[in-house]
Design an enzyme around this catalytic site. Structure first.
Site, short mmCIF file in Angstrom:
data_model
loop_
_atom_site.label_atom_id
_atom_site.label_comp_id
_atom_site.label_asym_id
_atom_site.label_seq_id
_atom_site.Cartn_x
_atom_site.Cartn_y
_atom_site.Cartn_z
N TYR A 1 -9.39 -11.10 -6.04
CA TYR A 1 -8.24 -11.24 -6.94
C TYR A 1 -8.22 -12.60 -7.62
O TYR A 1 -7.68 -12.74 -8.72
CB TYR A 1 -6.94 -11.05 -6.15
CG TYR A 1 -6.79 -9.66 -5.59
CD1 TYR A 1 -6.19 -8.65 -6.33
CD2 TYR A 1 -7.25 -9.34 -4.32
CE1 TYR A 1 -6.06 -7.36 -5.82
CE2 TYR A 1 -7.12 -8.07 -3.80
CZ TYR A 1 -6.53 -7.08 -4.56
OH TYR A 1 -6.41 -5.82 -4.07
N HIS B 1 -3.90 -9.23 3.73
CA HIS B 1 -5.34 -9.14 4.00
C HIS B 1 -5.66 -9.83 5.32
O HIS B 1 -5.16 -10.92 5.59
CB HIS B 1 -6.15 -9.81 2.89
CG HIS B 1 -6.14 -9.06 1.61
ND1 HIS B 1 -6.33 -9.67 0.38
CD2 HIS B 1 -5.95 -7.74 1.33
CE1 HIS B 1 -6.26 -8.76 -0.58
NE2 HIS B 1 -6.03 -7.59 -0.03
N ARG C 1 0.85 -1.19 0.00
CA ARG C 1 0.00 0.00 0.00
C ARG C 1 0.88 1.24 0.00
O ARG C 1 2.03 1.20 0.47
CB ARG C 1 -0.92 0.00 1.22
CG ARG C 1 -1.81 -1.23 1.35
CD ARG C 1 -2.58 -1.20 2.66
NE ARG C 1 -3.48 -2.35 2.81
CZ ARG C 1 -3.15 -3.50 3.38
NH1 ARG C 1 -1.91 -3.67 3.86
NH2 ARG C 1 -4.02 -4.49 3.47
N HIS D 1 -3.84 2.92 -6.46
CA HIS D 1 -4.12 1.64 -5.81
C HIS D 1 -4.23 0.50 -6.82
O HIS D 1 -4.14 -0.68 -6.44
CB HIS D 1 -5.41 1.74 -4.99
CG HIS D 1 -5.52 0.71 -3.92
ND1 HIS D 1 -4.72 0.67 -2.79
CD2 HIS D 1 -6.37 -0.36 -3.79
CE1 HIS D 1 -5.05 -0.34 -2.03
NE2 HIS D 1 -6.06 -0.99 -2.62
N LYS E 1 -2.21 -2.06 8.36
CA LYS E 1 -3.68 -2.08 8.42
C LYS E 1 -4.20 -3.30 9.16
O LYS E 1 -5.18 -3.22 9.90
CB LYS E 1 -4.25 -2.02 7.00
CG LYS E 1 -5.76 -1.88 6.94
CD LYS E 1 -6.23 -1.70 5.51
CE LYS E 1 -7.74 -1.51 5.45
NZ LYS E 1 -8.21 -1.33 4.06
N ARG F 1 -1.45 -1.97 -6.68
CA ARG F 1 -1.62 -3.06 -5.71
C ARG F 1 -2.54 -4.14 -6.28
O ARG F 1 -2.29 -5.34 -6.11
CB ARG F 1 -2.17 -2.50 -4.41
CG ARG F 1 -2.50 -3.54 -3.34
CD ARG F 1 -2.84 -2.86 -2.03
NE ARG F 1 -3.49 -3.75 -1.08
CZ ARG F 1 -2.87 -4.60 -0.28
NH1 ARG F 1 -1.54 -4.71 -0.34
NH2 ARG F 1 -3.53 -5.36 0.58
#
Length: 412
Positions: free
Chosen positions: A380, A371, A246, A346, A280, A349
């Protein structure tokens, strides 16, 4: 209770035995015994009035119950101090819970303050489900998107869940629980740049195409610095696409996090609302470096300065952290200079995740991208067909199945 009245109208006795009353008229602001006695009585009366006002306020508060505004403020403090919410998350919730007309932190806009306008002064325990449903339906009629309506609903639900706890206000139930979650349209199909497109953007940045026409009177030093900045931007765009980091993780990446010999980097920091903190997902991850990513880092490593362990991998002329907004603007300029379709930063990514998904299972992709939930990763896995997927369907439909007549003849 002790309170200072002010300086006393006294002087030291000549024989050093202590203090005595000074002669003459008492000056303004000073106190002799009489004035002190009067003022003390006044202050006691003031204190009694303040205590009675506080008691009356507490009594009224107990009778009417804590307001939604008060619970919302407590909830934000709970998120900040007990849950350790990220600064960007707190900013988002703070904006949603702002009072109507609160100026935006940037620009000339003002907050609509719809939550506080609807519920701010209402006793939290007296807000029924019917009232919450009416609020959400009013948003629907105003054309607010289902996703935004659901976000308001989620914030309301979290606040009331907090108020229902026995260690807070012990509300008997959450009025949001009986409302309807809006059906949101499916997420848009992921679009991303292929490796050759990534290289086109990186090259446009590296050769300065995104800067447009340059002044003719630039000094030699300025030309050199701009060339270094442009080259760094190109490598940053490459690393974003080949690692899936990110932007907030990229700009706080330090050389101590990079191990070029082992071809891996550890990701354990991120920038959130201008504050460096954990990632995150609140978890560190070790990321294998593909050859294009490692080569980009190797080129940055030989730039000559700002390469010690504590230095940022991507930094300004003074070695300081880059501004995320400025990076996004330069990416957009390089993308446009390269003549590619308008995708956000983004999307780099997304490129990393989608390209990895063609050759790896969902668990590896989840760990690679950091994630916290596998459901996020599943987007994805369906972004573009993998080579083995094409082989499977070709194998399935290439076989000629027997007809009914052929089957009947075989069974005779």
């Amino acid at each position: 209770m002790k309170r200072r009245l002010g300086p006393a109208w006294l002087e030291r006795a000549p024989d050093g035995s202590g203090w005595r009353a000074r002669r003459g008229r008492v000056r303004e602001g000073y106190f002799d015994e009489k004035r002190a006695t009067v003022r003390m009585a006044e202050m006691i009366a003031e204190h009694d009035r303040e205590e009675r006002a506080i008691e009356a306020g507490e009594r009224e508060r107990r009778e009417r119950g804590v307001s939604f505004r008060e619970v919302a403020a407590e909830w934000l403090e709970y998120l900040r101090h007990e849950r350790g919410a990220k600064p960007s998350t707190l900013n988002d919730y703070g904006y949603m819970l702002a009072e109507p007309g609160t100026p935006h932190r940037r620009g000339g806009g003002k907050s609509p303050g719809v939550l506080m306008a609807a519920f701010g002064d209402r006793p939290a325990a007296k807000i029924p489900t019917r009232e919450v449903s009416a609020f959400l339906r009013a948003l629907d009629k105003e054309g607010v998107s289902p996703r935004s309506v659901n976000k308001y609903r989620q914030v309301l639900s979290a606040i009331f869940n907090y108020a229902c706890r026995v260690d807070t206000h012990g509300l008997p139930s959450n009025p949001v629980a009986g409302t309807t979650k809006r059906r949101e349209p499916p997420a848009a199909v992921l679009d991303f740049y292929e490796p050759d497109e990534v290289e086109t953007i990186a090259s446009a940045a590296a050769d300065g195409s995104h800067r447009g026409t340059q002044p003719a009177n630039l000094s030699a030093d300025e030309i050199t610095w701009r060339a270094r900045e442009d080259a760094q931007d190109g490598e940053l765009f490459r690393l974003a696409a080949y690692t899936g980091l990110r932007l907030g993780e990229l700009i706080v990446l330090r050389w101590e996090d990079v191990d070029l010999d082992a071809r891996r980097t550890v990701v354990h920091r991120a920038l959130s609302a201008g504050v460096e903190g954990p990632t995150k997902s609140w978890q560190a991850r070790f990321l294998p470096l593909a050859d294009p990513a490692a080569e980009a880092l190797e080129r940055l490593r030989v730039r000559g300065d700002y390469t010690s362990r504590e230095d940022y991998v991507f930094c300004s002329r003074l070695g300081r952290r880059l501004d995320p907004s400025a990076v996004r603007r330069r990416f957009k300029a390089a993308r446009d200079a390269a003549g590619l379709r308008a995708l956000r930063f983004h999307a780099l990514r997304h490129a990393a995740g989608s390209l990895i998904a063609r050759h790896a299972d969902a668990r590896f992709v989840q760990e690679f991208l950091g994630h916290s939930r596998i459901t996020t990763t599943e987007r994805y896995m369906h972004a573009k067909a993998r080579p083995e997927d094409l082989e499977r369907v070709n194998l399935a439909f290439a076989h000629k199945h027997p007809t009914r007549q052929e089957t009947s003849q075989t069974t005779r």
